[in-house]
Design a protein around this motif. Structure first.
Motif, mmCIF file in Angstrom:
data_model
loop_
_atom_site.group_PDB
_atom_site.id
_atom_site.type_symbol
_atom_site.label_atom_id
_atom_site.label_comp_id
_atom_site.label_asym_id
_atom_site.label_seq_id
_atom_site.Cartn_x
_atom_site.Cartn_y
_atom_site.Cartn_z
ATOM 1 N N TYR A 1 40.968 10.967 -37.606
ATOM 2 C CA TYR A 1 42.153 11.287 -36.811
ATOM 3 C C TYR A 1 43.151 12.059 -37.664
ATOM 4 C CZ TYR A 1 40.240 8.506 -33.078
ATOM 5 O OH TYR A 1 39.428 8.043 -32.072
ATOM 6 N N PHE A 2 43.221 13.373 -37.418
ATOM 7 C CA PHE A 2 44.090 14.283 -38.166
ATOM 8 C C PHE A 2 45.236 14.751 -37.277
ATOM 9 C CE2 PHE A 2 40.540 14.266 -40.956
ATOM 10 C CZ PHE A 2 40.952 14.773 -42.178
ATOM 11 N N ASN B 1 48.467 5.490 -30.569
ATOM 12 C CA ASN B 1 48.819 5.827 -31.948
ATOM 13 C C ASN B 1 48.775 4.580 -32.829
ATOM 14 O OD1 ASN B 1 49.839 7.622 -34.057
ATOM 15 N ND2 ASN B 1 51.762 6.501 -33.842
ATOM 16 N N ARG B 2 49.319 3.485 -32.332
ATOM 17 C CA ARG B 2 49.317 2.235 -33.079
ATOM 18 C C ARG B 2 47.890 1.719 -33.297
ATOM 19 N NH1 ARG B 2 52.018 -0.426 -29.807
ATOM 20 N NH2 ARG B 2 50.287 -1.518 -28.767
ATOM 21 N N ASP B 3 47.085 1.755 -32.236
ATOM 22 C CA ASP B 3 45.710 1.276 -32.332
ATOM 23 C C ASP B 3 44.910 2.089 -33.348
ATOM 24 O OD1 ASP B 3 46.235 -0.633 -30.431
ATOM 25 O OD2 ASP B 3 45.276 0.466 -28.780
ATOM 26 N N ILE B 4 45.102 3.395 -33.320
ATOM 27 C CA ILE B 4 44.367 4.270 -34.238
ATOM 28 C C ILE B 4 44.755 3.983 -35.688
ATOM 29 C CG2 ILE B 4 44.185 6.671 -35.009
ATOM 30 C CD1 ILE B 4 44.308 7.407 -31.967
ATOM 31 N N GLN B 5 46.050 3.927 -35.949
ATOM 32 C CA GLN B 5 46.479 3.688 -37.328
ATOM 33 C C GLN B 5 46.064 2.303 -37.817
ATOM 34 O OE1 GLN B 5 50.076 5.814 -38.934
ATOM 35 N NE2 GLN B 5 50.807 5.458 -36.843
ATOM 36 N N ASN B 6 46.053 1.322 -36.931
ATOM 37 C CA ASN B 6 45.623 -0.015 -37.331
ATOM 38 C C ASN B 6 44.139 -0.055 -37.665
ATOM 39 O OD1 ASN B 6 48.181 -1.080 -37.048
ATOM 40 N ND2 ASN B 6 47.836 -1.890 -34.987
ATOM 41 N N ARG B 7 43.359 0.830 -37.026
ATOM 42 C CA ARG B 7 41.909 0.865 -37.266
ATOM 43 C C ARG B 7 41.569 1.572 -38.583
ATOM 44 N NH1 ARG B 7 36.766 1.570 -34.230
ATOM 45 N NH2 ARG B 7 35.283 2.048 -35.890
ATOM 46 N N GLN C 1 46.926 5.594 -42.026
ATOM 47 C CA GLN C 1 47.693 6.771 -41.610
ATOM 48 C C GLN C 1 46.765 7.879 -41.131
ATOM 49 O OE1 GLN C 1 49.811 7.789 -45.169
ATOM 50 N NE2 GLN C 1 47.994 8.460 -46.262
ATOM 51 N N TRP C 2 47.319 8.783 -40.334
ATOM 52 C CA TRP C 2 46.583 9.955 -39.886
ATOM 53 C C TRP C 2 46.287 10.869 -41.082
ATOM 54 C CZ3 TRP C 2 45.639 11.610 -34.643
ATOM 55 C CH2 TRP C 2 46.072 10.695 -33.672
ATOM 56 N N LEU D 1 35.312 4.761 -39.800
ATOM 57 C CA LEU D 1 33.973 4.319 -39.398
ATOM 58 C C LEU D 1 33.553 3.027 -40.081
ATOM 59 C CD1 LEU D 1 31.853 7.608 -39.303
ATOM 60 C CD2 LEU D 1 32.481 6.170 -37.370
ATOM 61 N N ALA D 2 34.128 2.761 -41.243
ATOM 62 C CA ALA D 2 33.743 1.568 -41.995
ATOM 63 C C ALA D 2 34.403 0.307 -41.442
ATOM 64 C CB ALA D 2 34.121 1.737 -43.470
ATOM 65 N N ARG D 3 35.416 0.462 -40.605
ATOM 66 C CA ARG D 3 36.184 -0.695 -40.128
ATOM 67 C C ARG D 3 35.398 -1.482 -39.087
ATOM 68 N NH1 ARG D 3 41.669 -1.629 -40.138
ATOM 69 N NH2 ARG D 3 41.767 -2.383 -42.178
#
Length: 256
Positions: A193-194, A209-215, A220-221, A254-256
């Motif tokens: 996610y860039f 946005n929150r879900d992505i950064q938490n993953r 951070q992006w 991907l590792a999460r």
């Protein structure tokens, strides 16, 4: 044995980067130029890459721009011909140009589906075929396709984009299988996610946005410049024994 500077050098090479007017494509074009490549910058309209070409020129590099509609096969064929004519060959092709459309699957317009598949997959293959034929004749070449995290997963409200990015991962492997014996390496980069125009809708959605950064383990992006190292690696002699690989640059998503 090559030293590290020579392994990652693109001196004497000519690269074509599609979708290089801004965002990831501009960062990739600047990165290849900084490594020594002469760069053909492509976008959908003439003048679209003015800023990219100017930045490359200011750093002491060489670049031209060619306008091409990646939704039109004749325009893509003309792009390949013009790019090859500039320096007589293309040593590195970065298939970065692409588009995205967001609709729930039940409402997804057919014309939008066809446009996304055509730009992201069909004409990326066409350009690879046209440039790849010349690479076979010269006995060397690097093709780097820009895949996605959606080459691995399904996403939400982006079925056409997901299909195209699954497809580009498969085409990468298929071309690698056919052309490896000709000293052509075909690989892909799957950006996480860039911060780009394509992801602006996600950045602007507080919940997504929150879900992505938490993953993302990095928390951070990514910034476009953080994709350059992978691109230079896959475009240089350092990757001469890397073929058919999808390299994730994702902060650990991907590792999460």
């Amino acid at each position: 044995m090559l030293d590290a500077n020579k392994m990652f050098s693109l001196q004497g090479k000519t690269a074509l980067v599609t979708g290089s007017s801004r965002g990831l494509g501009q960062a990739l074009a600047l990165g290849l130029a900084n490594a020594g490549a002469k760069v053909v910058c492509s976008s959908s309209r003439m003048g679209g890459c003015d800023d990219t070409v100017q930045k490359i020129t200011e750093m002491g590099g060489e670049a031209i721009q060619i306008a091409a509609d990646l939704n039109d096969s004749e325009s893509v064929s003309a792009l390949a011909q013009s790019a090859l004519e500039w320096q007589g060959s293309i040593d590195v092709l970065i298939n970065n140009g692409g588009t995205i459309a967001r609709y729930p699957a039940v409402d997804f317009p057919e014309d939008e589906w066809l446009k996304v598949i055509n730009i992201n997959l069909n004409n990326a293959f066409l350009l690879s075929r046209l440039i790849g034929k010349k690479m076979i004749e010269q006995g060397s070449g690097k093709i780097v396709n820009i895949a996605s995290m959606l080459s691995y997963s399904g996403g939400i409200t982006v079925p056409a984009y997901t299909a195209s990015k699954h497809g580009i991962a498969g085409v990468t492997k298929a071309l690698a299988n056919e052309w490896a014996a000709n000293n052509i390496q075909v690989n892909a980069i799957a950006p996480g996610y860039f911060r780009t125009d394509n992801t602006q809708a996600l950045q602007d959605n507080p919940e997504r946005n929150r879900d992505i950064q938490n993953r993302i383990p990095a928390g951070q992006w990514g910034e476009p410049e953080q994709l350059v190292g992978a691109a230079v690696f896959l475009s240089s002699a350092a990757s001469d024994y890397v073929n058919g690989h999808i390299l994730a640059v994702d902060g650990g998503w991907l590792a999460r």
